[in-house]
Design a protein around this motif. Sequence first.
Motif, PDB file in Angstrom:
ATOM      1  N   ILE A  77       0.870  -1.175   0.000  1.00  0.00           N
ATOM      2  CA  ILE A  77       0.000   0.000   0.000  1.00  0.00           C
ATOM      3  C   ILE A  77       0.903   1.221   0.000  1.00  0.00           C
ATOM      4  O   ILE A  77       1.618   1.476   0.975  1.00  0.00           O
ATOM      5  CB  ILE A  77      -0.924   0.028   1.236  1.00  0.00           C
ATOM      6  N   GLU A  78       0.901   1.953  -1.112  1.00  0.00           N
ATOM      7  CA  GLU A  78       1.733   3.138  -1.209  1.00  0.00           C
ATOM      8  C   GLU A  78       1.363   4.109  -0.093  1.00  0.00           C
ATOM      9  O   GLU A  78       0.197   4.361   0.161  1.00  0.00           O
ATOM     10  CB  GLU A  78       1.547   3.800  -2.568  1.00  0.00           C
ATOM     11  N   GLY A  79       2.376   4.626   0.577  1.00  0.00           N
ATOM     12  CA  GLY A  79       2.160   5.518   1.706  1.00  0.00           C
ATOM     13  C   GLY A  79       2.279   4.790   3.032  1.00  0.00           C
ATOM     14  O   GLY A  79       2.583   5.390   4.047  1.00  0.00           O
ATOM     15  N   ASN A  80       2.026   3.484   3.041  1.00  0.00           N
ATOM     16  CA  ASN A  80       2.160   2.670   4.254  1.00  0.00           C
ATOM     17  C   ASN A  80       3.337   1.709   4.131  1.00  0.00           C
ATOM     18  O   ASN A  80       3.368   0.695   4.800  1.00  0.00           O
ATOM     19  CB  ASN A  80       0.887   1.868   4.515  1.00  0.00           C
ATOM     20  N   ASN A  81       4.270   2.031   3.261  1.00  0.00           N
ATOM     21  CA  ASN A  81       5.371   1.116   2.970  1.00  0.00           C
ATOM     22  C   ASN A  81       6.641   1.479   3.738  1.00  0.00           C
ATOM     23  O   ASN A  81       7.743   1.327   3.245  1.00  0.00           O
ATOM     24  CB  ASN A  81       5.642   1.066   1.473  1.00  0.00           C
ATOM     25  N   VAL A  82       6.471   1.927   4.986  1.00  0.00           N
ATOM     26  CA  VAL A  82       7.597   2.307   5.829  1.00  0.00           C
ATOM     27  C   VAL A  82       7.520   1.516   7.130  1.00  0.00           C
ATOM     28  O   VAL A  82       6.448   1.377   7.718  1.00  0.00           O
ATOM     29  CB  VAL A  82       7.559   3.816   6.151  1.00  0.00           C
ATOM     30  N   SER A  83       8.644   0.993   7.574  1.00  0.00           N
ATOM     31  CA  SER A  83       8.703   0.362   8.893  1.00  0.00           C
ATOM     32  C   SER A  83       9.948   0.880   9.600  1.00  0.00           C
ATOM     33  O   SER A  83      10.827   1.472   8.987  1.00  0.00           O
ATOM     34  CB  SER A  83       8.728  -1.171   8.782  1.00  0.00           C
ATOM     35  N   LEU A  84       9.996   0.653  10.901  1.00  0.00           N
ATOM     36  CA  LEU A  84      11.160   1.028  11.687  1.00  0.00           C
ATOM     37  C   LEU A  84      11.943  -0.232  12.008  1.00  0.00           C
ATOM     38  O   LEU A  84      11.361  -1.261  12.355  1.00  0.00           O
ATOM     39  CB  LEU A  84      10.739   1.730  12.976  1.00  0.00           C
ATOM     40  N   ALA A  85      13.251  -0.151  11.874  1.00  0.00           N
ATOM     41  CA  ALA A  85      14.121  -1.297  12.137  1.00  0.00           C
ATOM     42  C   ALA A  85      14.922  -1.031  13.408  1.00  0.00           C
ATOM     43  O   ALA A  85      15.680  -0.070  13.468  1.00  0.00           O
ATOM     44  CB  ALA A  85      15.045  -1.535  10.958  1.00  0.00           C
ATOM     45  N   PHE A  86      14.729  -1.874  14.412  1.00  0.00           N
ATOM     46  CA  PHE A  86      15.484  -1.806  15.661  1.00  0.00           C
ATOM     47  C   PHE A  86      16.651  -2.768  15.504  1.00  0.00           C
ATOM     48  O   PHE A  86      16.459  -3.980  15.483  1.00  0.00           O
ATOM     49  CB  PHE A  86      14.591  -2.199  16.836  1.00  0.00           C
ATOM     50  N   VAL A  87      17.837  -2.222  15.364  1.00  0.00           N
ATOM     51  CA  VAL A  87      19.040  -3.019  15.129  1.00  0.00           C
ATOM     52  C   VAL A  87      19.943  -2.885  16.344  1.00  0.00           C
ATOM     53  O   VAL A  87      20.234  -1.776  16.790  1.00  0.00           O
ATOM     54  CB  VAL A  87      19.772  -2.539  13.855  1.00  0.00           C
ATOM     55  N   SER A  88      20.366  -4.017  16.899  1.00  0.00           N
ATOM     56  CA  SER A  88      21.187  -3.993  18.107  1.00  0.00           C
ATOM     57  C   SER A  88      22.138  -5.181  18.113  1.00  0.00           C
ATOM     58  O   SER A  88      21.869  -6.209  17.480  1.00  0.00           O
ATOM     59  CB  SER A  88      20.289  -4.047  19.346  1.00  0.00           C
ATOM     60  N   ASN A  89      23.235  -5.042  18.862  1.00  0.00           N
ATOM     61  CA  ASN A  89      24.144  -6.171  19.050  1.00  0.00           C
ATOM     62  C   ASN A  89      23.826  -6.911  20.353  1.00  0.00           C
ATOM     63  O   ASN A  89      24.553  -7.799  20.752  1.00  0.00           O
ATOM     64  CB  ASN A  89      25.606  -5.700  19.039  1.00  0.00           C
ATOM     65  N   ASP A  90      22.721  -6.560  21.000  1.00  0.00           N
ATOM     66  CA  ASP A  90      22.303  -7.149  22.264  1.00  0.00           C
ATOM     67  C   ASP A  90      21.021  -7.964  22.052  1.00  0.00           C
ATOM     68  O   ASP A  90      19.928  -7.405  21.937  1.00  0.00           O
ATOM     69  CB  ASP A  90      22.071  -6.031  23.285  1.00  0.00           C
ATOM     70  N   VAL A  91      21.163  -9.287  22.004  1.00  0.00           N
ATOM     71  CA  VAL A  91      20.028 -10.175  21.736  1.00  0.00           C
ATOM     72  C   VAL A  91      18.947 -10.036  22.798  1.00  0.00           C
ATOM     73  O   VAL A  91      17.755 -10.055  22.494  1.00  0.00           O
ATOM     74  CB  VAL A  91      20.494 -11.647  21.605  1.00  0.00           C
ATOM     75  N   GLU A  92      19.336  -9.876  24.075  1.00  0.00           N
ATOM     76  CA  GLU A  92      18.350  -9.735  25.155  1.00  0.00           C
ATOM     77  C   GLU A  92      17.540  -8.449  25.015  1.00  0.00           C
ATOM     78  O   GLU A  92      16.336  -8.439  25.261  1.00  0.00           O
ATOM     79  CB  GLU A  92      19.031  -9.796  26.523  1.00  0.00           C
ATOM     80  N   LEU A  93      18.196  -7.380  24.614  1.00  0.00           N
ATOM     81  CA  LEU A  93      17.510  -6.108  24.396  1.00  0.00           C
ATOM     82  C   LEU A  93      16.477  -6.255  23.273  1.00  0.00           C
ATOM     83  O   LEU A  93      15.348  -5.782  23.382  1.00  0.00           O
ATOM     84  CB  LEU A  93      18.535  -5.022  24.048  1.00  0.00           C
ATOM     85  N   ILE A  94      16.855  -6.948  22.220  1.00  0.00           N
ATOM     86  CA  ILE A  94      15.937  -7.213  21.097  1.00  0.00           C
ATOM     87  C   ILE A  94      14.746  -8.021  21.591  1.00  0.00           C
ATOM     88  O   ILE A  94      13.594  -7.677  21.328  1.00  0.00           O
ATOM     89  CB  ILE A  94      16.669  -7.954  19.957  1.00  0.00           C
TER      90      ILE A  94
END
Length: 137
Positions: A77-94
């Motif tokens: 769906i154009e306009g809804n094609n954005v997400s946020l990526a949470f990238v971390s080196n800490d598996v527990e935090l993820i």
Amino acid sequence: MAVEVYLNFNGNCRQAVEYYAEVFNTEKPEIMTFGETPQHPDYQLPEEAKNLVMHTRLNINGSRVMFSDTFPGSPFIEGNNVSLAFVSNDVELIKNAFDKLKQDGTVVMDLQETFWSKSYGSLKDQFGIEWQFSHEE
């Protein structure tokens, strides 16, 4: 590590990312297609998916922006094609953040090891925001 923007396209990701690389004078992007990924023996990759972009990214003025095409048959769906990526080196935090957001959200892909990440998962939170979680050393 930072929260990053992830943009999805409907088959024209390569064109878009090359355009943005030129506009923002970045290095030429490294592009991984669906056809270049390890294939599941029980699943035949559709021909129309092979040249689509599975993942690429640009560094735009100090911010990492990631891009991909949607897989054929997946909703776009154009306009809804954005997400946020949470990238971390800490598996527990993820894991902790993922578990909290999924409580009133909808899991798209539970946290799991993939060929690109020790821990990857995605969900839509209770407010309709799409999140991707990824472990990166």
